[in-house]
Design a protein around this motif. Sequence first.
Motif, PDB file in Angstrom:
ATOM      1  N   ARG A   1       0.830  -1.200   0.000  1.00  0.00           N
ATOM      2  CA  ARG A   1       0.000   0.000   0.000  1.00  0.00           C
ATOM      3  C   ARG A   1       0.867   1.253   0.000  1.00  0.00           C
ATOM      4  O   ARG A   1       1.975   1.244   0.548  1.00  0.00           O
ATOM      5  CB  ARG A   1      -0.880   0.048   1.250  1.00  0.00           C
ATOM      6  CG  ARG A   1      -1.956  -1.003   1.324  1.00  0.00           C
ATOM      7  CD  ARG A   1      -2.556  -1.036   2.705  1.00  0.00           C
ATOM      8  NE  ARG A   1      -1.584  -1.454   3.726  1.00  0.00           N
ATOM      9  CZ  ARG A   1      -0.909  -0.643   4.507  1.00  0.00           C
ATOM     10  NH1 ARG A   1      -1.085   0.664   4.444  1.00  0.00           N
ATOM     11  NH2 ARG A   1      -0.059  -1.110   5.396  1.00  0.00           N
ATOM     12  N   ALA A   2       0.322   2.333  -0.568  1.00  0.00           N
ATOM     13  CA  ALA A   2       1.035   3.612  -0.594  1.00  0.00           C
ATOM     14  C   ALA A   2       1.269   4.139   0.820  1.00  0.00           C
ATOM     15  O   ALA A   2       2.190   4.925   1.056  1.00  0.00           O
ATOM     16  CB  ALA A   2       0.240   4.623  -1.417  1.00  0.00           C
ATOM     17  N   GLY A   3       0.432   3.675   1.780  1.00  0.00           N
ATOM     18  CA  GLY A   3       0.532   4.165   3.157  1.00  0.00           C
ATOM     19  C   GLY A   3       1.829   3.781   3.862  1.00  0.00           C
ATOM     20  O   GLY A   3       2.118   4.284   4.953  1.00  0.00           O
ATOM     21  N   LEU A   4       2.619   2.906   3.256  1.00  0.00           N
ATOM     22  CA  LEU A   4       3.914   2.543   3.854  1.00  0.00           C
ATOM     23  C   LEU A   4       4.920   3.678   3.737  1.00  0.00           C
ATOM     24  O   LEU A   4       5.908   3.737   4.465  1.00  0.00           O
ATOM     25  CB  LEU A   4       4.520   1.333   3.127  1.00  0.00           C
ATOM     26  CG  LEU A   4       3.757   0.023   3.146  1.00  0.00           C
ATOM     27  CD1 LEU A   4       4.429  -0.980   2.224  1.00  0.00           C
ATOM     28  CD2 LEU A   4       3.733  -0.511   4.571  1.00  0.00           C
ATOM     29  N   PHE A   5       4.670   4.554   2.749  1.00  0.00           N
ATOM     30  CA  PHE A   5       5.630   5.611   2.428  1.00  0.00           C
ATOM     31  C   PHE A   5       5.172   6.948   2.996  1.00  0.00           C
ATOM     32  O   PHE A   5       4.035   7.355   2.801  1.00  0.00           O
ATOM     33  CB  PHE A   5       5.769   5.768   0.908  1.00  0.00           C
ATOM     34  CG  PHE A   5       6.153   4.507   0.194  1.00  0.00           C
ATOM     35  CD1 PHE A   5       7.473   4.087   0.161  1.00  0.00           C
ATOM     36  CD2 PHE A   5       5.193   3.730  -0.447  1.00  0.00           C
ATOM     37  CE1 PHE A   5       7.837   2.919  -0.512  1.00  0.00           C
ATOM     38  CE2 PHE A   5       5.542   2.560  -1.118  1.00  0.00           C
ATOM     39  CZ  PHE A   5       6.872   2.162  -1.148  1.00  0.00           C
TER      40      PHE A   5
END
Length: 273
Positions: free
Chosen positions: A202-206
């Motif tokens: 997921r983009a939420g890791l970054f």
Amino acid sequence: MTDRYAVMGNPLGHTKSPFIHDRFAAATGQDIAYEAIEAPLDGFARAVDAFRSGGGKGMNVTAPFKLEAFALATECSSRAVQAGAANALLFRGNDVLAENFDGVGLVRDIESNLRFPMRDCAVLLLGAGGAARGAVPIILERGPAKLTIVNRTLSKAVSLRDQYAAFGDVACGGYADLPDNVFEIVINATSASLYGQALPIRAGLFGRTTLAYELAYGKGLTPYQQLARQAGVGRSIDGVGMLVEQAAEAFQWWRGVRPQTRSVIDAITVPIA
Ligand code: NDP
């Protein structure tokens, strides 16, 4: 007399190793010749023997021969033993010495070139193949707050975690187990990008200050880097610096002199639009 070195792999494609080592040799005044040898898939040991018989002094080893290189060595460094693989060999009389500089190349690129200290960082390592195995002990030496290893085949991540649990805070899991938080460093050590494949992340890791590191290089904007950039990541980097740093370690091992790497990294970096 000119000393012979080589990189051996299959396929080698447009390998950058001869260019890198030629530049190192010119900059340090070392009299070496460096060639690319595409060994047959079933003929690595024979190709090594032939190179040694022809006066070869050492070689870099790349896919798919790193395990075979480790197996044929008579003496292995602790880094090669930890990785169970060798990416550099040195021939001394009847002895074949094996090293693995992939992990140190990665960490040098992150800490020295990109000036991103790993100490106290939350680090996410995607993949548990050869490159990841070489990287884990070197990352842990840098004292991250926590290292999370995620792999498609869970058992490989678990065995890597078990091997290094005593050396730091190490967690592992599959992609479905990824925690819902931002990491300071996210390293893609899978080979998915070589085939243009996206990872189930997921983009939420970054976060805005996250370093997104892609071990693959020369692949343009990979799906992994695309996701990281869409997420507004601080920095998204490919593996060119790692490639040059591990080459510099091998050069120093063979020749006793460490070349500068900055200008070589700049020369082979392909800017990604
Ligand atoms: P390995 O074949 O040893 O390992 C491959 C890893 O990628 C495994 O963990 C595998 O998971 C995972 N993987 C492959 N495809 C997918 C996918 N579609 N989805 C999720 N995971 C996947 O390769 P290496 O460790 O030798 O190389 C990994 C990468 O690092 C490559 O891109 C290589 O080019 C790069 N590299 C770069 C270097 C540099 O100097 N910059 C040096 C060395 C490597 P599983 O275990 O489930 O199969």
